[in-house]
Motif scaffolding. Structure first.
Motif, PDB file in Angstrom:
ATOM      1  N   LYS A 118       0.832  -1.198   0.000  1.00 65.63           N
ATOM      2  CA  LYS A 118       0.000   0.000   0.000  1.00 65.63           C
ATOM      3  C   LYS A 118       0.869   1.251   0.000  1.00 65.63           C
ATOM      4  O   LYS A 118       0.601   2.224  -0.719  1.00 65.63           O
ATOM      5  CB  LYS A 118      -0.939   0.006   1.200  1.00 65.63           C
ATOM      6  CG  LYS A 118      -1.990   1.110   1.137  1.00 65.63           C
ATOM      7  CD  LYS A 118      -2.753   1.260   2.440  1.00 65.63           C
ATOM      8  CE  LYS A 118      -3.473  -0.015   2.821  1.00 65.63           C
ATOM      9  NZ  LYS A 118      -4.257   0.151   4.068  1.00 65.63           N
ATOM     10  N   GLN A 119       1.941   1.226   0.803  1.00 71.20           N
ATOM     11  CA  GLN A 119       2.849   2.373   0.821  1.00 71.20           C
ATOM     12  C   GLN A 119       3.540   2.555  -0.518  1.00 71.20           C
ATOM     13  O   GLN A 119       3.784   3.690  -0.955  1.00 71.20           O
ATOM     14  CB  GLN A 119       3.872   2.199   1.942  1.00 71.20           C
ATOM     15  CG  GLN A 119       3.281   2.328   3.334  1.00 71.20           C
ATOM     16  CD  GLN A 119       4.336   2.217   4.427  1.00 71.20           C
ATOM     17  OE1 GLN A 119       5.532   2.190   4.150  1.00 71.20           O
ATOM     18  NE2 GLN A 119       3.882   2.137   5.666  1.00 71.20           N
ATOM     19  N   ILE A 122       1.083   4.348  -2.687  1.00 70.39           N
ATOM     20  CA  ILE A 122       0.934   5.744  -2.272  1.00 70.39           C
ATOM     21  C   ILE A 122       2.135   6.563  -2.723  1.00 70.39           C
ATOM     22  O   ILE A 122       1.997   7.651  -3.307  1.00 70.39           O
ATOM     23  CB  ILE A 122       0.743   5.829  -0.743  1.00 70.39           C
ATOM     24  CG1 ILE A 122      -0.635   5.282  -0.360  1.00 70.39           C
ATOM     25  CG2 ILE A 122       0.903   7.271  -0.269  1.00 70.39           C
ATOM     26  CD1 ILE A 122      -0.834   5.147   1.143  1.00 70.39           C
ATOM     27  N   PHE A 229      -5.219   6.143   1.295  1.00 71.59           N
ATOM     28  CA  PHE A 229      -5.068   6.430   2.721  1.00 71.59           C
ATOM     29  C   PHE A 229      -6.268   5.935   3.527  1.00 71.59           C
ATOM     30  O   PHE A 229      -6.143   5.615   4.707  1.00 71.59           O
ATOM     31  CB  PHE A 229      -4.882   7.931   2.947  1.00 71.59           C
ATOM     32  CG  PHE A 229      -3.449   8.375   2.920  1.00 71.59           C
ATOM     33  CD1 PHE A 229      -2.531   7.883   3.832  1.00 71.59           C
ATOM     34  CD2 PHE A 229      -3.012   9.281   1.965  1.00 71.59           C
ATOM     35  CE1 PHE A 229      -1.205   8.298   3.809  1.00 71.59           C
ATOM     36  CE2 PHE A 229      -1.691   9.700   1.931  1.00 71.59           C
ATOM     37  CZ  PHE A 229      -0.781   9.207   2.848  1.00 71.59           C
TER      38      PHE A 229
END
Length: 444
Positions: A118-119, A122, A229
């Protein structure tokens, strides 16, 4: 552009990615998650995808960024040609955007398995927002150069590799195993719709203001960042400290190569996809030459091309239901044969109407095939190896775009479009025959 998109398996710049958890009849499922045990003794009531908060957030952000990407994909060459008046330098910007796909896909797969996915998504989307946003800023300051456009294209292409590898690994964690084909079909629908809207919208926005397409793309990436987020679920299984320790990139890469090589069906799916797609990369050149030979007007030619978008949207909508009804084996073999046969029909279409119908049906089958092969991969590739195995798969299946386009151009020049279609049908037909009699597909 090729007649498909890659895992977001779209070609190097846009590829359609996908793939599920079914046994051969589509009724039994394998889970890739290690923390949940499914009770198969009684039917489960599945929550509809539109009521899955994390899924809606994920696909909403990706839908917006997909449209933005298609807008800037058209705006880049428009801007560079305006600056340089050089077709060569304009072509280089597309090559730079595709270059990272060939060079860093394998190490990127290793890092997607090591780092928080996920990071990664992002950071990649935020980085692309900054890169695209630098173009309107430079225009406002009066200091935009073609060197900056080259660098932005290279950065965007590099972060694309990381983002799409992480995204393709996220789907099995966001939806239930039984819903993978439907969810991946909707992912295909998003990409098909973006490919229809974005290229049409890009020149319009560019005509209003040179900075607007790039500003719109930057905003679209920020929309994706915000949506990510708010996604609560993790995009990977828990990793033990030992799994997270840094071995060499090559050691980890070899694990992915070895896993794919020792799984005969996944290995064959990569080769089958390569064999179907590579002969078709230059379809656009063939289509243009065939249409011109029929003395087709620009309006009619535009309608033929528009059929591609309509066909791919229809294919995206029917992919999930077809998978549930037919299962992996029947649908894989069926779509492979339809793919190859309708390619052959390009050479036999006697008029623009039938040529447009053939083109539309060809694009209808592509997302269905992509859903089938992605769904099976998602079922069997271990989560801790997903990035590595998927990067190897992609490199085999989708990195032959330069070869396919160059080969098509040479053949059209040498023997003409009709015989080119017939000759390029041969590898597709051979792969379909092998798939039909493959014991690995039969036993899947």
């Amino acid at each position: 552009m090729a007649r498909f998109r890659s895992d977001r398996e779209h070609a190097p710049f846009c590829l359609y990615p996908l793939i599920s958890f079914y046994a051969h009849d589509g009724a039994n499922f394998m889970s890739t998650t290690s923390d949940t045990t499914k009770d198969t003794s009684s039917p489960r009531t599945l929550r509809p995808l539109w009521r899955n908060r994390d899924y809606v957030l994920l696909v909403s952000g990706q839908a917006v960024s997909s449209v933005g990407s298609q807008v800037s994909l058209v705006a880049f060459p428009l801007m560079l040609f305006a600056l340089t008046h050089s077709a060569l330098q304009t072509g280089l910007i597309a090559a730079l955007r595709a270059l990272p796909y060939a060079l860093i896909t394998l190490p990127a797969g290793v890092l997607v398995d090591r780092w928080d996915r996920k990071q990664i998504m992002i950071v990649a989307d935020f980085g692309r927002a900054l890169a695209l946003g630098s173009i309107p800023l430079a225009l406002w300051l009066g200091h935009l150069t073609y060197v900056q456009l080259y660098l932005v294209s290279l950065v965007e292409g590099t972060l694309y590799v990381f983002a799409t590898l992480a995204e393709s690994a996220s789907l099995p964690h966001v939806v239930e195993p039984e819903q993978i084909p439907m969810a991946s079909g909707q992912d295909q629908l998003i990409n098909s719709t973006a490919s229809l809207i974005g290229p049409a919208l890009g020149p319009i926005l560019y005509s209003i203001g040179q900075a607007i397409p790039f500003l719109a793309d930057a905003i679209s990436y920020m929309a994706s960042v915000i949506s990510l987020f708010f996604v609560r679920i993790r995009f990977q299984d828990e990793r033990s400290p030992k799994q997270s320790t840094a071995k060499s990139l090559w050691t980890d890469t070899k694990e992915g190569i070895a896993w794919l090589w020792h799984n005969p069906l996944i290995r064959f799916l990569a080769i089958l996809t390569f064999g179907l797609i590579t002969p078709c990369y230059g379809y656009l050149l063939i289509l243009i030459v065939l249409a011109q030979g029929m003395h087709t007007s620009s309006l009619v030619m535009g309608l033929i091309f528009a059929g591609e978008g309509v066909g791919s949207i229809i294919g995206s909508l029917i992919a999930g239901p077809l998978y549930r009804r037919l299962g992996f084996r029947k649908l894989l073999i069926g779509t492979a044969w339809i793919w190859a046969i309708f390619w052959l029909l390009y050479a036999l279409a006697p008029n623009p109407l039938l040529l447009g119908i053939v083109n539309a049906v060809s694009f209808t089958v592509v997302p269905v095939y992509m859903v089938v092969q992605y769904s099976y991969r998602a079922a069997v590739i271990p989560d801790q190896l997903w990035g590595r195995v998927n990067s190897v798969f992609r490199l085999i299946a989708f990195s032959s775009q330069p070869l396919g386009i160059a080969l098509t151009g040479f053949l059209v020049q040498w023997i003409g479009p009709v015989y080119t279609v017939l000759l390029l049908f041969v590898p597709q037909g051979i792969m379909c025959v092998i798939a039909t009699f493959s014991k690995h597909i039969r036993n899947a």
